[in-house]
Design an enzyme around this catalytic site. Structure first.
Site, short mmCIF file in Angstrom:
data_model
loop_
_atom_site.label_atom_id
_atom_site.label_comp_id
_atom_site.label_asym_id
_atom_site.label_seq_id
_atom_site.Cartn_x
_atom_site.Cartn_y
_atom_site.Cartn_z
N CYS A 77 -4.84 -4.98 3.90
CA CYS A 77 -5.39 -6.15 3.26
C CYS A 77 -4.57 -7.11 3.15
CB CYS A 77 -5.56 -5.81 1.70
SG CYS A 77 -6.57 -6.91 0.78
N HIS A 177 -9.75 -1.90 2.28
CA HIS A 177 -8.83 -0.97 1.81
C HIS A 177 -9.26 0.43 1.87
CE1 HIS A 177 -6.76 -3.60 -1.21
NE2 HIS A 177 -7.76 -4.19 -1.10
N GLU A 179 -8.12 3.28 1.25
CA GLU A 179 -7.80 4.11 0.26
C GLU A 179 -8.95 3.89 -0.74
OE1 GLU A 179 -6.02 0.33 -1.52
OE2 GLU A 179 -6.30 1.28 0.57
#
Length: 196
Positions: A77, A177, A179
């Site tokens: 990001c 992102h 994750e």
């Protein structure tokens, strides 16, 4: 494999740490230059503004450490945006490790920030996207983006096409992102650790 998440002081480190743990990857979190130098893989997450992030990196003495890293490093990001040469968010020079400029998204009539799931078009055969279905969806939260350049290895469309992923030498970056991006994001993190 010694994996380290760089503590930039401007990121939700727990989310990334847990995502790696779910993959069976132990990752330390540190801002210590010696620990960063000793790591086999580095992750550079970031949220917030480019100016605040660069100020935090400066205060922690991390800019030359990151700029001279020789092991694979993945910016996430804002972390990806910081790898480029300049950010319009605050009109400041960033790390200058990957050619490119970070500009405010020209989303036309679409709302900002660009937040939610969107399709990513990856360069076929790039190891970061190995064994991930083409045009998979990933989770984004951002109002600024990197323009496409020769370092672009994946794009996304949100009113305009922008770089969703970058790669140059040992430096990699993703605007989304991983994750928070389900199985595709988990696989990308696995690929970074094992394929780069």
């Amino acid at each position: 494999m010694n994996t380290l998440i760089i503590d930039t002081g401007c990121a939700n480190l727990a989310s990334l740490h847990h995502a790696l743990k779910r993959l069976g990857i132990h990752a330390d979190i540190s801002a210590e230059p010696a620990a960063i130098h000793a790591a086999d893989k580095l992750l550079l997450p970031g949220v917030g503004t480019a100016s605040a992030a660069m100020a935090s990196l400066t205060a922690r003495g991390l800019i030359p450490v990151i700029q001279h890293a020789t092991q694979p490093l993945l910016g996430i990001c804002l972390g990806m945006q910081l790898l480029t040469a300049h950010s319009a968010e605050g009109d400041l020079a960033t790390l200058g490790l990957i050619p490119g400029q970070t500009t405010r998204l020209s989303a036309h009539d679409l709302p900002l920030p660009h937040m939610g799931w969107n399709r990513v078009h990856a360069t076929p055969g790039h190891p970061l996207f190995a064994d991930i279905l083409p045009d998979s969806h990933y989770y984004f939260v951002h109002s600024y983006a990197v323009l496409e350049s020769p370092a672009t290895i994946a794009t996304c469309d949100y009113g305009v096409s922008f770089a969703a992923a970058l790669a140059r030498d040992n430096y990699y970056g993703v605007q989304f992102h991983p994750e928070r991006s389900g199985s595709a994001g988990a696989r990308l993190l696995h690929n970074f650790i094992h394929n780069t």
